[in-house]
Scaffold this active site. Structure first.
Site, PDB file in Angstrom:
ATOM      1  N   ASP A   8      39.500  27.146  25.063  1.00  0.00           N
ATOM      2  CA  ASP A   8      38.843  26.468  26.178  1.00  0.00           C
ATOM      3  C   ASP A   8      37.351  26.250  25.936  1.00  0.00           C
ATOM      4  OD1 ASP A   8      38.187  29.161  26.330  1.00  0.00           O
ATOM      5  OD2 ASP A   8      39.273  29.531  28.180  1.00  0.00           O
ATOM      6  N   ASN A  15      41.919  38.198  37.314  1.00  0.00           N
ATOM      7  CA  ASN A  15      42.936  37.595  38.194  1.00  0.00           C
ATOM      8  C   ASN A  15      44.182  37.161  37.407  1.00  0.00           C
ATOM      9  OD1 ASN A  15      42.044  35.364  36.804  1.00  0.00           O
ATOM     10  ND2 ASN A  15      41.313  34.227  38.576  1.00  0.00           N
ATOM     11  N   GLU A  26      44.125  29.101  35.645  1.00  0.00           N
ATOM     12  CA  GLU A  26      43.857  29.911  36.824  1.00  0.00           C
ATOM     13  C   GLU A  26      45.113  30.077  37.677  1.00  0.00           C
ATOM     14  OE1 GLU A  26      41.240  31.552  37.034  1.00  0.00           O
ATOM     15  OE2 GLU A  26      39.393  30.393  37.154  1.00  0.00           O
TER      16      GLU A  26
HETATM   17  C1  GLP Z   1      36.945  33.707  30.351  1.00  0.00           C
HETATM   18  C2  GLP Z   1      37.776  33.034  29.255  1.00  0.00           C
HETATM   19  C3  GLP Z   1      39.071  33.765  29.003  1.00  0.00           C
HETATM   20  C4  GLP Z   1      38.805  35.251  28.895  1.00  0.00           C
HETATM   21  C5  GLP Z   1      38.262  35.763  30.206  1.00  0.00           C
HETATM   22  C6  GLP Z   1      37.990  37.260  30.218  1.00  0.00           C
HETATM   23  O1  GLP Z   1      37.170  33.226  31.619  1.00  0.00           O
HETATM   24  N1  GLP Z   1      38.058  31.671  29.508  1.00  0.00           N
HETATM   25  O2  GLP Z   1      39.674  33.252  27.836  1.00  0.00           O
HETATM   26  O3  GLP Z   1      39.983  35.930  28.564  1.00  0.00           O
HETATM   27  O4  GLP Z   1      37.039  35.090  30.446  1.00  0.00           O
HETATM   28  O5  GLP Z   1      36.719  37.531  29.748  1.00  0.00           O
HETATM   29  P1  GLP Z   1      36.183  38.949  29.332  1.00  0.00           P
HETATM   30  O6  GLP Z   1      36.837  39.278  28.037  1.00  0.00           O
HETATM   31  O7  GLP Z   1      34.707  38.747  29.180  1.00  0.00           O
HETATM   32  O8  GLP Z   1      36.541  39.888  30.415  1.00  0.00           O
END
Ligand code: GLP
Length: 241
Positions: A67, A136, A143
């Site tokens: 993404d 979430n 989402e």
């Molecule tokens: C973002 C990314 C996800 C990731 C998530 C969790 O929203 N788009 O791919 O898994 O955050 O992030 P973190 O690893 O910082 O908790």
């Protein structure tokens, strides 16, 4: 679904790096699906160290990121383009033309989404997909909702995600409200998937990923339908299992 519980963040990162290295050593021209966020940072660090020790060679590897924020320039330090350069790409021998990240600055976003899917298809599909998880249950930027995207699309981020990711930005209103994310089928078509999670704030999402029904309101629960998914989580993330 296989679940590996490691003691802490460091051993989770090491285990993930070892699995990824096995994939690349067995198939040097592997197509890897890559994730951003704070969770995989340790894994990238381990991989860079392995590369410097001559234990892994990325010269034939092709990568596709999950993404990118919409309308955040690649030179912005919070963009996933910047993250990948800093944490991984610039430290190893991946060919820049073999690395792919959705381009959030494009005018014709639908064309970009179509093209990204097409590039994955032409590369032969993803051999190993690395995932983090949102608190979430989102994976990539898919989402929770009544329905999920099948393929790569422009998506609206939830308030929870904007709030959670605001820790990386100067203020809440600087967080982009949209992103381009690969869809659920794009993820589920990967031959193997590893999902990493660390810390207590992921425990609830991990419990619902593994124990619940398959439910679009917990996108990660769809991984239960995938035959080769391994969760690599630390004890805190496993604390509600
Ligand atoms: C973002 C990314 C996800 C990731 C998530 C969790 O929203 N788009 O791919 O898994 O955050 O992030 P973190 O690893 O910082 O908790």
């Amino acid at each position: 679904m296989r679940v590996i519980v490691e003691n802490d963040y460091q051993s989770m990162s090491r285990k993930a790096a070892l699995l990824l290295a096995s994939q690349v050593n067995l198939k040097p021209n592997s197509v890897l699906g890559l994730a951003t966020g704070s969770t995989p940072e340790g894994m990238y660090q381990e991989l860079v160290e392995m590369y410097h020790r001559g234990e892994i060679d990325f010269s034939e590897v092709v990568t596709f990121n999950l993404d990118e924020y919409y309308k955040l320039p690649p030179e912005n330090e919070e963009s996933y383009h910047y993250y990948m350069q800093e944490n991984f790409f610039k430290h190893v021998n991946l060919h820049p033309e073999n690395t792919n990240i959705p381009r959030g600055m494009v005018e014709k976003v639908e064309t970009e989404c179509w093209y990204y899917e097409e590039k994955i298809r032409r590369a032969g599909g993803i051999d190993l997909q690395v995932l983090g998880i949102g608190s979430n249950g989102h994976i990539g930027f898919n989402e929770p909702g009544d329905r999920l995207n099948v393929t790569t699309k422009l998506v609206e981020l939830t308030e929870e995600t904007i709030e959670s990711n605001s820790r990386f930005f100067d203020s809440l209103d600087k967080v982009p409200r949209k992103a381009i994310s690969v869809g659920m089928a794009t993820i589920l078509k990967a031959r193997r998937i590893i999902l990493l999670a660390s810390g207590k704030n992921k425990a609830e999402a991990i419990k619902k990923t593994i124990n619940g029904y398959v439910d679009t309101r917990i996108p990660s629960s769809l991984l239960q339908t995938h035959p080769e998914t391994t969760l690599i989580i630390d004890e805190e993330a496993a604390s509600l299992l």
